[in-house]
Design an enzyme around this catalytic site. Structure first.
Site, PDB file in Angstrom:
ATOM      1  N   THR A 223     -11.418   7.762   1.498  1.00 46.08           N
ATOM      2  CA  THR A 223     -12.692   7.865   2.219  1.00 46.08           C
ATOM      3  C   THR A 223     -12.597   8.775   3.440  1.00 46.08           C
ATOM      4  O   THR A 223     -13.601   9.052   4.080  1.00 46.08           O
ATOM      5  CB  THR A 223     -13.206   6.477   2.662  1.00 46.08           C
ATOM      6  OG1 THR A 223     -12.138   5.814   3.331  1.00 46.08           O
ATOM      7  CG2 THR A 223     -13.655   5.657   1.492  1.00 46.08           C
TER       8      THR A 223
ATOM      9  N   ASN B 207       7.154   8.545 -15.582  1.00 48.97           N
ATOM     10  CA  ASN B 207       8.499   7.954 -15.588  1.00 48.97           C
ATOM     11  C   ASN B 207       8.899   7.433 -14.207  1.00 48.97           C
ATOM     12  O   ASN B 207       9.473   6.348 -14.070  1.00 48.97           O
ATOM     13  CB  ASN B 207       9.501   9.009 -16.082  1.00 48.97           C
ATOM     14  CG  ASN B 207      10.890   8.440 -16.229  1.00 48.97           C
ATOM     15  OD1 ASN B 207      11.086   7.457 -16.957  1.00 48.97           O
ATOM     16  ND2 ASN B 207      11.847   9.008 -15.514  1.00 48.97           N
TER      17      ASN B 207
ATOM     18  N   ARG C 255     -16.720  -3.842   8.811  1.00 45.01           N
ATOM     19  CA  ARG C 255     -16.834  -4.220  10.217  1.00 45.01           C
ATOM     20  C   ARG C 255     -17.870  -5.317  10.400  1.00 45.01           C
ATOM     21  O   ARG C 255     -19.051  -5.109  10.095  1.00 45.01           O
ATOM     22  CB  ARG C 255     -17.288  -3.006  11.055  1.00 45.01           C
ATOM     23  CG  ARG C 255     -16.209  -1.981  11.302  1.00 45.01           C
ATOM     24  CD  ARG C 255     -15.154  -2.561  12.229  1.00 45.01           C
ATOM     25  NE  ARG C 255     -14.066  -1.646  12.485  1.00 45.01           N
ATOM     26  CZ  ARG C 255     -12.956  -1.518  11.749  1.00 45.01           C
ATOM     27  NH1 ARG C 255     -12.781  -2.251  10.669  1.00 45.01           N
ATOM     28  NH2 ARG C 255     -12.003  -0.681  12.083  1.00 45.01           N
TER      29      ARG C 255
ATOM     30  N   ASP D 167       0.854  -1.201   0.000  1.00 43.39           N
ATOM     31  CA  ASP D 167       0.000   0.000   0.000  1.00 43.39           C
ATOM     32  C   ASP D 167       0.889   1.250   0.000  1.00 43.39           C
ATOM     33  O   ASP D 167       0.948   1.990   0.966  1.00 43.39           O
ATOM     34  CB  ASP D 167      -0.906  -0.055   1.238  1.00 43.39           C
ATOM     35  CG  ASP D 167      -1.918   1.077   1.291  1.00 43.39           C
ATOM     36  OD1 ASP D 167      -2.091   1.775   0.274  1.00 43.39           O
ATOM     37  OD2 ASP D 167      -2.528   1.256   2.353  1.00 43.39           O
TER      38      ASP D 167
ATOM     39  N   LYS E  66       0.628   3.702  -2.325  1.00 41.78           N
ATOM     40  CA  LYS E  66      -0.130   4.824  -2.903  1.00 41.78           C
ATOM     41  C   LYS E  66       0.749   5.720  -3.783  1.00 41.78           C
ATOM     42  O   LYS E  66       0.892   6.914  -3.534  1.00 41.78           O
ATOM     43  CB  LYS E  66      -0.791   5.661  -1.803  1.00 41.78           C
ATOM     44  CG  LYS E  66      -1.855   4.911  -1.023  1.00 41.78           C
ATOM     45  CD  LYS E  66      -2.703   5.831  -0.167  1.00 41.78           C
ATOM     46  CE  LYS E  66      -3.793   5.090   0.558  1.00 41.78           C
ATOM     47  NZ  LYS E  66      -3.320   4.134   1.594  1.00 41.78           N
TER      48      LYS E  66
ATOM     49  N   GLN F 233     -13.908   4.156  11.998  1.00 44.16           N
ATOM     50  CA  GLN F 233     -14.552   4.020  10.688  1.00 44.16           C
ATOM     51  C   GLN F 233     -15.990   4.514  10.798  1.00 44.16           C
ATOM     52  O   GLN F 233     -16.672   4.214  11.765  1.00 44.16           O
ATOM     53  CB  GLN F 233     -14.538   2.548  10.229  1.00 44.16           C
ATOM     54  CG  GLN F 233     -13.141   1.986   9.985  1.00 44.16           C
ATOM     55  CD  GLN F 233     -12.524   2.465   8.678  1.00 44.16           C
ATOM     56  OE1 GLN F 233     -13.085   3.330   7.996  1.00 44.16           O
ATOM     57  NE2 GLN F 233     -11.363   1.944   8.351  1.00 44.16           N
TER      58      GLN F 233
HETATM   59  O1  C5P Z   1      -8.489  -1.382  11.381  1.00 49.21           O
HETATM   60  P1  C5P Z   1      -9.285  -1.065  10.166  1.00 49.21           P
HETATM   61  O2  C5P Z   1     -10.115  -2.230   9.681  1.00 49.21           O
HETATM   62  O3  C5P Z   1     -10.067   0.196  10.300  1.00 49.21           O
HETATM   63  O4  C5P Z   1      -8.167  -0.822   9.045  1.00 49.21           O
HETATM   64  C1  C5P Z   1      -8.520  -0.444   7.749  1.00 49.21           C
HETATM   65  C2  C5P Z   1      -7.298  -0.233   6.923  1.00 49.21           C
HETATM   66  O5  C5P Z   1      -7.680   0.276   5.656  1.00 49.21           O
HETATM   67  C3  C5P Z   1      -6.287   0.767   7.510  1.00 49.21           C
HETATM   68  O6  C5P Z   1      -4.979   0.354   7.109  1.00 49.21           O
HETATM   69  C4  C5P Z   1      -6.656   2.050   6.823  1.00 49.21           C
HETATM   70  O7  C5P Z   1      -5.567   2.917   6.694  1.00 49.21           O
HETATM   71  C5  C5P Z   1      -7.075   1.540   5.450  1.00 49.21           C
HETATM   72  N1  C5P Z   1      -7.932   2.449   4.728  1.00 49.21           N
HETATM   73  C6  C5P Z   1      -9.168   2.846   5.209  1.00 49.21           C
HETATM   74  N2  C5P Z   1      -9.917   3.718   4.493  1.00 49.21           N
HETATM   75  C7  C5P Z   1      -9.452   4.194   3.341  1.00 49.21           C
HETATM   76  C8  C5P Z   1      -8.221   3.815   2.848  1.00 49.21           C
HETATM   77  C9  C5P Z   1      -7.469   2.931   3.588  1.00 49.21           C
HETATM   78  O8  C5P Z   1      -9.590   2.409   6.267  1.00 49.21           O
HETATM   79  N3  C5P Z   1     -10.190   4.979   2.630  1.00 49.21           N
END
Ligand code: C5P
Length: 235
Positions: A117, A70, A178, A62, A64, A187
C-alpha cells in the site's frame, strides 16, 4: 474465533528488550504479534520467534518471501518448523512459488501480499501497467489458485475482494487500521477497526494505536481491549 484473535499487533521494534513488556502484557488480549524484517534481521529469526513464544504470544512471521519456488519451499519449511501461526509471501513471486510455500507450510497459514500500500496510484500504474485495484485482484486470484489461506491488501480493496465468488474462503488481512481515538501517523487511506471488519477483513494488523496508545486511552492492554470491543460490535 474471538474478536481479540482478529488483532495482529505489529511489533515494529529493533530489539527484543523493547518488546518484552509489550508481548508479556498483550499476549492474552490479542491474536498474534507481527514480527517484521527489522526485528527478524536485527535479532535473528529463531531468537525472535522463541522470545515471543516463551512469553506466550503467537506469531505472524512477516518475512515477505520473494524468490524462486525451490528457495521458497526451503524457507517455508524452515519457518513452519518454528511453529509460527502465519507467514507471508509476495504474490508477485508467482503461482509456483506460492504453491511451494503452501506445500511446505506445516500447520501455519500462508498469506499472500498483493500490492504494497506504500505504492501511490501513479507509481502502481507505472510498475504494473494496470491500476492497483486490478493488480490486487489478479494477485488475489493467483493466491487462491495456489492454495494460499489469506491475502493482505489495503482496507480500500476489501469490498472488491469480498465480491469475487472465486475468492470465497480466502481470508483477508489488512493494515492501515486506525480507531477514531488514535492518530493516523503516516497511514493515509485508513479505516477504523469496525469499518474494516464490516468491509470484510478477517484480521487487522495494528501497530502504534496499541503499542503507543494516546494517554487518555491508557495502557496497550486498554487499547487492545477497546479495539476488540469495537471488532465484536462490528461482527
Ligand atoms: O503502527 P501501524 O498501525 O501503522 O503499523 C502497521 C503495520 O503494518 C506496520 O508494521 C507496517 O509496516 C505494516 N504494513 C502497513 N501497510 C502495508 C503493509 C504493511 O502498514 N501495506
Amino acid at each position: 474465533m474471538e474478536a481479540k484473535d482478529r488483532i495482529i499487533v505489529a511489533l515494529d521494534v529493533d530489539g527484543l528488550d523493547k518488546a518484552k513488556s509489550l508481548v508479556e502484557s498483550l499476549a492474552p488480549h490479542v491474536g498474534c504479534f507481527k514480527l517484521g524484517l527489522e526485528l527478524l534481521t536485527a535479532v535473528g529469526a529463531p531468537q525472535a520467534v522463541e522470545f515471543v513464544h516463551t512469553l506466550g504470544g503467537q506469531i505472524f512471521y512477516d518475512g515477505k518471501f520473494n524468490d524462486i519456488p525451490n528457495t521458497i519451499a526451503g524457507a517455508a519449511k524452515a519457518v513452519a518448523a518454528m511453529e509460527v501461526k502465519m507467514f507471508n509471501i509476495m504474490a508477485s513471486a508467482g503461482i509456483e512459488a506460492m504453491m511451494a510455500a503452501v506445500a511446505n507450510k506445516g500447520k501455519s497459514l500462508v498469506l499472500a501480499v498483493t500490492v504494497l500500500t506504500s505504492f501511490e496510484e501513479n507509481n502502481a500504474h507505472l510498475t504494473f501497467g494496470v491500476p492497483s485495484k486490478a493488480k490486487v485482484l489478479q494477485l488475489a486470484r493467483d493466491a487462491k489458485l495456489a492454495g494460499c489461506d489469506a491475502v493482505i491488501s489495503s482496507p480500500q480493496e476489501l469490498e472488491l475482494l469480498g465480491k469475487q465468488k472465486e475468492l470465497k474462503g480466502l481470508l483477508k488481512i489488512t493494515p492501515g487500521v486506525r480507531p477514531e481515538w488514535a492518530a493516523a501517523n503516516d497511514q493515509k487511506r485508513i479505516m477504523t477497526p469496525g469499518e474494516a471488519i464490516k468491509a470484510g477483513a478477517d484480521y487487522l494488523v495494528i501497530g502504534r494505536p496499541i503499542t503507543k496508545p494516546p494517554k487518555e486511552i491508557g495502557t496497550p492492554v486498554d487499547a487492545a481491549k477497546k479495539i476488540a470491543e469495537e471488532i465484536a460490535s462490528a461482527l
